[in-house]
Design an enzyme around this catalytic site. Structure first.
Site, short mmCIF file in Angstrom:
data_model
loop_
_atom_site.label_atom_id
_atom_site.label_comp_id
_atom_site.label_asym_id
_atom_site.label_seq_id
_atom_site.Cartn_x
_atom_site.Cartn_y
_atom_site.Cartn_z
N TYR A 103 -36.17 83.76 8.29
CA TYR A 103 -37.22 83.14 8.88
C TYR A 103 -36.57 81.88 9.14
CZ TYR A 103 -41.43 80.94 10.26
OH TYR A 103 -42.68 80.14 10.83
N LYS B 245 -35.58 79.92 12.43
CA LYS B 245 -36.17 78.68 12.96
C LYS B 245 -35.19 77.33 13.00
CE LYS B 245 -40.27 80.33 13.62
NZ LYS B 245 -40.87 80.37 15.18
#
Length: 303
Positions: free
Chosen positions: A155, A159
């Protein structure tokens, strides 16, 4: 903000932050294409927007492949005649520490967040450039992408990559009048609900309707999903036509501009640096004030 005449696609907008973004855009007058993998969530979101007087249609699709991205853009054009705004919000979590994270855990998150952002933005950029009237691309990042976060290799990497893509696309699309910015939101969602110090406060607020405490909204920048939506509407509007290539944080009572990475300390050695020279210099020179990493642990005020 007046977005009448504008058409927006919001990925992952069946619930949570994505739905808040879609509702805010529709309330400002934009026609909205709702997207989610859950047909029931798509139908409910479209009903929510249209019952409030908005104009919305839904597309059930998992972002990642080019086909899904093109379907979203084609739906906007077929139903509303054009595309002016793209918000890439769709995402999933597969949290594991490094030594327990599987290939599938990593690939699934990167596919939705990073590849999905890429394919959707590419399809939107092609259409916006053909239209010749500019556009707005808003990419959704995370504090984890700015600072790293325990158990979120996949993640955080995705991002961080999204912010890098925003900076790159801002350069590539500026001549077409298309702005590209990354939003770094913090809100009471299923993910923040798992943080022990936040959980009881979020649950109490949702149960009673009592606002989140001032220290949480200000010091931690944590509020409702609605608190984030105003920034999306602003970036979609003509008022933000000169803002591009930025990473902007929002949550609770806080609005912030994130710094881009840059050299913090520099030293020079004639002829270059040997390993021994670096070791001798490091702690009293370039490395004297190392950077912190990870999202700081929230601190509740003492009673």
């Amino acid at each position: 903000m007046d977005l009448h005449g504008k058409v927006a696609v919001v990925t992952g907008s069946g619930r949570g932050l994505g739905l808040a973004y879609a509702r805010a855009l529709a309330a400002a007058g934009a026609a909205v294409v709702i997207n989610d993998v859950d047909p029931g969530a798509v139908d409910a979101a479209v009903d929510t927007l249209t019952s409030a007087g908005g104009n919305a249609v839904g597309v059930v699709a998992a972002v990642g492949d080019s086909a899904a991205a093109e379907q979203l853009v084609e739906t906007a054009v077929r139903e509303f005649g054009r595309l002016d705004v793209l918000v890439t919000n769709a995402g999933i979590l597969r949290d594991r520490v490094l030594w327990k994270m599987t290939d599938d855990d990593f690939d699934a998150v990167v596919r939705v967040h990073l590849r999905g952002t890429f394919t959707c933005a590419r399809a939107a950029a092609v259409r916006m450039r053909e239209q010749g009237s500019g556009g707005r691309i808003v990419l959704i990042s995370s504090p984890a992408g700015q600072r790293g976060n325990f158990g979120q290799t996949n993640y955080a990497a995705a991002k961080a990559g999204i912010v890098a893509m925003a900076r790159t696309w801002a350069m590539e699309l500026v001549r077409a009048g298309i702005t590209v910015n990354a939003v770094v939101p913090v809100a009471a969602t299923e993910m923040t609900r798992t943080i022990p110090v936040f959980a009881p406060l979020i649950e109490e607020s949702e149960r009673t309707g009592t606002p989140l405490p001032d220290w949480l909204r200000r010091d931690e920048g944590l509020g409702t999903v609605q608190d984030v939506a105003g920034l999306i509407t602003f970036l979609a509007s003509d008022a933000a036509k000169d803002i591009t290539g930025q990473a902007i944080g929002i949550g609770g009572d806080r609005l912030a501009l994130w710094a881009h990475p840059q050299e913090k300390a520099v030293a020079f050695a004639a002829g270059g640096w040997s390993a021994d020279a670096i070791a001798e210099h490091w702690h009293g020179g370039v490395g004297a004030e190392p950077e912190t990493y990870g999202i700081p642990a929230p601190q509740a005020p003492e009673a």
